[in-house]
Scaffold this motif. Sequence first.
Motif, PDB file in Angstrom:
ATOM      1  N   LEU A 162     -10.085   6.835  13.231  1.00  0.00           N
ATOM      2  CA  LEU A 162      -9.077   5.959  12.424  1.00  0.00           C
ATOM      3  C   LEU A 162      -7.574   7.197  13.152  1.00  0.00           C
ATOM      4  N   LYS A 163      -6.979   6.770  14.235  1.00  0.00           N
ATOM      5  CA  LYS A 163      -6.471   7.503  14.502  1.00  0.00           C
ATOM      6  C   LYS A 163      -5.133   8.252  14.176  1.00  0.00           C
ATOM      7  N   SER A 164      -4.592   7.755  13.364  1.00  0.00           N
ATOM      8  CA  SER A 164      -2.990   8.049  12.136  1.00  0.00           C
ATOM      9  C   SER A 164      -3.735   8.267  10.940  1.00  0.00           C
ATOM     10  N   PRO A 165      -1.946   8.678   9.873  1.00  0.00           N
ATOM     11  CA  PRO A 165      -2.451   8.404   8.751  1.00  0.00           C
ATOM     12  C   PRO A 165      -2.525   6.566   8.914  1.00  0.00           C
ATOM     13  N   GLU A 166      -1.433   6.354   9.100  1.00  0.00           N
ATOM     14  CA  GLU A 166      -0.813   4.589   8.356  1.00  0.00           C
ATOM     15  C   GLU A 166      -2.353   4.281   9.052  1.00  0.00           C
ATOM     16  N   GLU A 167      -3.187   4.227   9.410  1.00  0.00           N
ATOM     17  CA  GLU A 167      -5.163   3.403   9.713  1.00  0.00           C
ATOM     18  C   GLU A 167      -5.405   4.251   8.896  1.00  0.00           C
ATOM     19  N   VAL A 168      -5.867   5.410   8.156  1.00  0.00           N
ATOM     20  CA  VAL A 168      -6.478   5.531   6.990  1.00  0.00           C
ATOM     21  C   VAL A 168      -5.780   4.769   5.724  1.00  0.00           C
ATOM     22  N   LEU A 169      -4.376   4.730   5.911  1.00  0.00           N
ATOM     23  CA  LEU A 169      -3.766   3.817   4.750  1.00  0.00           C
ATOM     24  C   LEU A 169      -4.975   2.495   4.550  1.00  0.00           C
ATOM     25  N   THR A 170      -4.831   1.676   6.248  1.00  0.00           N
ATOM     26  CA  THR A 170      -4.360   0.722   5.807  1.00  0.00           C
ATOM     27  C   THR A 170      -6.229   0.450   5.455  1.00  0.00           C
ATOM     28  N   LEU A 171      -7.397   1.081   5.782  1.00  0.00           N
ATOM     29  CA  LEU A 171      -8.487   1.124   6.135  1.00  0.00           C
ATOM     30  C   LEU A 171      -8.874   1.542   4.219  1.00  0.00           C
ATOM     31  N   ALA A 172      -8.359   2.351   4.146  1.00  0.00           N
ATOM     32  CA  ALA A 172      -8.462   2.887   2.648  1.00  0.00           C
ATOM     33  C   ALA A 172      -7.837   2.143   1.212  1.00  0.00           C
ATOM     34  N   THR A 221      -1.037  -4.363   8.361  1.00  0.00           N
ATOM     35  CA  THR A 221      -0.541  -3.920   7.443  1.00  0.00           C
ATOM     36  C   THR A 221      -2.325  -3.583   5.971  1.00  0.00           C
ATOM     37  N   PRO A 222      -1.097  -1.892   5.401  1.00  0.00           N
ATOM     38  CA  PRO A 222      -2.491  -1.816   4.201  1.00  0.00           C
ATOM     39  C   PRO A 222      -2.776  -4.124   3.716  1.00  0.00           C
ATOM     40  N   ILE A 223      -3.798  -4.011   2.250  1.00  0.00           N
ATOM     41  CA  ILE A 223      -3.729  -4.765   1.293  1.00  0.00           C
ATOM     42  C   ILE A 223      -3.473  -5.276   0.574  1.00  0.00           C
ATOM     43  N   ALA A 280       6.366   6.773  -6.876  1.00  0.00           N
ATOM     44  CA  ALA A 280       5.111   6.502  -6.650  1.00  0.00           C
ATOM     45  C   ALA A 280       4.992   6.268  -4.859  1.00  0.00           C
ATOM     46  N   MET A 281       6.346   6.381  -4.338  1.00  0.00           N
ATOM     47  CA  MET A 281       6.165   6.099  -2.489  1.00  0.00           C
ATOM     48  C   MET A 281       5.883   7.854  -2.413  1.00  0.00           C
ATOM     49  N   ARG A 282       6.563   8.365  -3.134  1.00  0.00           N
ATOM     50  CA  ARG A 282       6.427   9.946  -2.744  1.00  0.00           C
ATOM     51  C   ARG A 282       5.065  10.233  -2.599  1.00  0.00           C
ATOM     52  N   ALA A 283       4.875   9.835  -3.890  1.00  0.00           N
ATOM     53  CA  ALA A 283       3.162  10.272  -4.281  1.00  0.00           C
ATOM     54  C   ALA A 283       1.786   9.639  -3.177  1.00  0.00           C
ATOM     55  N   MET A 284       2.035   8.332  -3.076  1.00  0.00           N
ATOM     56  CA  MET A 284       1.173   8.070  -1.859  1.00  0.00           C
ATOM     57  C   MET A 284       1.390   8.710  -0.590  1.00  0.00           C
ATOM     58  N   ASP A 285       2.363   9.539  -0.458  1.00  0.00           N
ATOM     59  CA  ASP A 285       2.705  10.090   0.838  1.00  0.00           C
ATOM     60  C   ASP A 285       2.397  11.447   0.483  1.00  0.00           C
ATOM     61  N   LYS A 286       2.593  12.595  -0.587  1.00  0.00           N
ATOM     62  CA  LYS A 286       1.256  13.365  -0.150  1.00  0.00           C
ATOM     63  C   LYS A 286       0.353  13.419  -0.317  1.00  0.00           C
ATOM     64  N   ARG A 287      -0.164  12.391  -1.277  1.00  0.00           N
ATOM     65  CA  ARG A 287      -1.952  11.534  -1.090  1.00  0.00           C
ATOM     66  C   ARG A 287      -2.048  11.156   0.220  1.00  0.00           C
ATOM     67  N   GLY A 323       0.900  -1.184  -0.259  1.00  0.00           N
ATOM     68  CA  GLY A 323       0.276   0.104  -0.037  1.00  0.00           C
ATOM     69  C   GLY A 323       0.591   1.320   0.017  1.00  0.00           C
ATOM     70  N   ARG A 324       2.082   0.975   0.309  1.00  0.00           N
ATOM     71  CA  ARG A 324       2.821   2.548   0.008  1.00  0.00           C
ATOM     72  C   ARG A 324       3.163   2.827  -0.772  1.00  0.00           C
ATOM     73  N   PHE A 325       2.869   2.448  -2.238  1.00  0.00           N
ATOM     74  CA  PHE A 325       2.984   3.200  -4.143  1.00  0.00           C
ATOM     75  C   PHE A 325       1.373   3.635  -4.145  1.00  0.00           C
ATOM     76  N   PHE A 326       1.596   4.809  -4.691  1.00  0.00           N
ATOM     77  CA  PHE A 326       0.280   5.484  -5.150  1.00  0.00           C
ATOM     78  C   PHE A 326       0.120   5.095  -6.873  1.00  0.00           C
ATOM     79  N   PRO A 327      -1.067   4.347  -6.986  1.00  0.00           N
ATOM     80  CA  PRO A 327      -1.814   3.845  -7.953  1.00  0.00           C
ATOM     81  C   PRO A 327      -1.769   5.074  -9.046  1.00  0.00           C
TER      82      PRO A 327
END
Length: 344
Positions: free
Chosen positions: A212-222, A292-294, A191-198, A169-173
């Motif tokens: 959701l308590k953190s950006p990490e949790e946002v990434l996982t649920l997304a 982790t994200p899936i 792609a990693m920098r793009a995901m960080d930004k998004r 999940g660390r790379f933006f599609p």
Amino acid sequence: MAGTNHGLQKGGRLLRLLKALFLLVLVAALGAAGAGWWWLHHPLTLAQSPLDLDIEPGTLPRGVAEAVRKAGVDVEPRLLFAWFRLSGQGKQIRAGSYELTTGITPERLLDKLARGEESLRAVTLVEGWNIRQVRAALGKGDALRQDSAKLSDEDLMKLLGRPGVHPEGRFFPDTYTYSKGSSDVAVLKRAMRAMDKRLTVAWNERRPGIVLKSPEEVLTLASIIEKETGKAADRTLISAVFQNRLRIGMPLQTDPTVIYGMGDAFTGNLHKADLQADTPWNTYVHLGLPPTPISMPGKASLLAAVQPAPGKYLYFVAKGDGTSQFSENLDDHNRAVNKYQRGQ
């Protein structure tokens, strides 16, 4: 008087001779200019089309002219070098990988090199892909240097400057362009920098009251929303279901997490035993979000994770047309299951 006449005649002949020489020089100059204009605008002959031309960093204009000839262009390097110098653009030529095609002229060639119009390839990373699919796509990238092919996921993340971070999940599609011979690691960094930004943008736009308590949790649920969504309009409703479940301590019970945890063991069908398998990603067995994200979530799923639809929805079932039926209680959900899944 005779001497004077003779002098005048001699002077006249000299004047006519000078005029004739001037005309000859003018004609020659015009002819040269015309020939030069024709050469500049006349297509070069290529050994094949398209033809690859690589200019290494630090190559001087004379070396560039030689490289053009060696690449398969039928041109006199000294003539091409002279054009580079006369144009004033010789020092503007940029290193890179270029693609020359039939019809290119010396004028267009220099313009292409001075502008740095490299031949670009592209690789597309698709929403919902997992890291295995991402790496497989990069492995098939046209003229993409495979610097990460033999690296484990852990070593890859070290190379990307994220030691100890799971790559999922660390790379933006998105579609990423690159020049011939570029490294697959460079594409992944983008792609990693793009995901960080998004992810940062999504976190800053979160709705008050989300669980959701953190950006990490946002990434996982997304990443879960990305896999569960059949129709775009359902994303925020699916987000609401999972956040409502998290809020009351109810298991997420989402099949895509189970499938992810099975890895290569998944054959295309889920069985009861699979739902009971004790993997870290089995949200039927474990409460809360998976570790982790899936998958790679896109922009819409990231925003849905931080902006869930209002309502107390706790259940949803696929209707068979790509959309889902959402319910706030188990009785309504069971009726929806009977209607859409069991045909009753």
